[in-house]
Design a protein around this motif. Structure first.
Motif, PDB file in Angstrom:
ATOM      1  N   TRP A  60       2.598   1.631  -3.396  1.00  0.00           N
ATOM      2  CA  TRP A  60       1.585   1.986  -4.396  1.00  0.00           C
ATOM      3  C   TRP A  60       1.258   3.480  -4.314  1.00  0.00           C
ATOM      4  O   TRP A  60       1.119   4.149  -5.326  1.00  0.00           O
ATOM      5  N   SER A  61       1.170   3.994  -3.093  1.00  0.00           N
ATOM      6  CA  SER A  61       0.790   5.403  -2.903  1.00  0.00           C
ATOM      7  C   SER A  61       1.835   6.376  -3.437  1.00  0.00           C
ATOM      8  O   SER A  61       1.532   7.534  -3.683  1.00  0.00           O
ATOM      9  N   GLU A 109       0.826  -1.211   0.000  1.00  0.00           N
ATOM     10  CA  GLU A 109       0.000   0.000   0.000  1.00  0.00           C
ATOM     11  C   GLU A 109       0.861   1.262   0.000  1.00  0.00           C
ATOM     12  O   GLU A 109       0.600   2.217  -0.740  1.00  0.00           O
ATOM     13  N   GLU A 110       1.902   1.265   0.831  1.00  0.00           N
ATOM     14  CA  GLU A 110       2.783   2.432   0.890  1.00  0.00           C
ATOM     15  C   GLU A 110       3.479   2.654  -0.443  1.00  0.00           C
ATOM     16  O   GLU A 110       3.503   3.773  -0.958  1.00  0.00           O
ATOM     17  N   GLU A 117      -2.735   6.283  -7.919  1.00  0.00           N
ATOM     18  CA  GLU A 117      -3.907   6.803  -7.210  1.00  0.00           C
ATOM     19  C   GLU A 117      -4.664   5.642  -6.571  1.00  0.00           C
ATOM     20  O   GLU A 117      -4.626   4.513  -7.058  1.00  0.00           O
ATOM     21  N   SER A 160      -5.991   2.781  -3.801  1.00  0.00           N
ATOM     22  CA  SER A 160      -5.371   1.743  -2.986  1.00  0.00           C
ATOM     23  C   SER A 160      -5.007   0.539  -3.844  1.00  0.00           C
ATOM     24  O   SER A 160      -5.768   0.148  -4.733  1.00  0.00           O
TER      25      SER A 160
END
Length: 188
Positions: free
Chosen positions: A83-84, A80-81, A88, A90
């Motif tokens: 990807w961020s 998740e981190e 855009e 989750s």
């Protein structure tokens, strides 16, 4: 992308069969090869300009997106981190990767690209081994690499010669026709 498509298919089938260990095993195995060989081979090209550089960046972007989605069930917070940082939404609501998604990106499917990557990976592995055995940095310059192989293997290797020399810090790459594939590394 063919190799990554196979990993996606294998990991998806393993998850659907509740074989989580097999799914992460396929994903991790590919990931380490990807980092050690593929990224090393294309990063010099990706830093450049023009169509070849854009193509390399597109391939890296597509493959990283797929890898992050494959890792998301196992490393939810890390995925998740990461990807961020560049996407855009989750990673956990992103579409699960499919082999069809990767097939749509194109590229030859006649097996030549897989053979090319295998040959280049083997040569790069021998270069790394020679540096490691000599206790040199992976950034150490290599004076000369001689690759013996079948003409068809050498023709494929010529396609990636520039990338291989840049990744291995090779000053001179010689290719000689032979019955047996062999790599000789001469350090500076």
């Amino acid at each position: 992308m063919q190799r990554l498509a196979a990993v996606v298919a294998d990991a998806t089938a393993a998850l659907e069969a509740f074989e989580y260990n097999r799914a992460i095993e396929h994903t991790e195995g590919f990931f380490w090869w990807y980092c050690d060989d593929y990224v090393e081979l294309v990063k010099g090209r990706a830093y450049g300009s023009g169509m070849l550089a854009q193509s390399a960046r597109n391939a890296l972007s597509a493959s990283l997106s797929v890898l992050q989605r494959l890792f998301a069930p196992f490393l939810p917070f890390v995925a998740e981190e990461c990807w961020s940082w560049w996407m855009e939404g989750s990673v956990h609501t992103a579409q699960w990767p499919t082999a069809e998604e990767l097939d749509a990106l194109g590229g030859p499917d006649d097996g030549s690209s897989a053979e090319l990557i295998a040959i280049v990976s083997e040569v790069l592995g021998e270069i790394r081994k020679a540096k490691s055995d000599a206790r040199l940095s992976m950034k150490a310059e290599v004076k000369r690499v001689v690759v013996d192989g079948a003409p068809s293997q050498l023709d494929l290797l010529k396609l990636a010669q520039r990338d291989l020399c840049e990744a291995g810090q090779v000053k001179q790459l010689e290719m000689l026709a032979a019955d047996v594939f062999r790599v000789r590394v001469e350090l500076s």
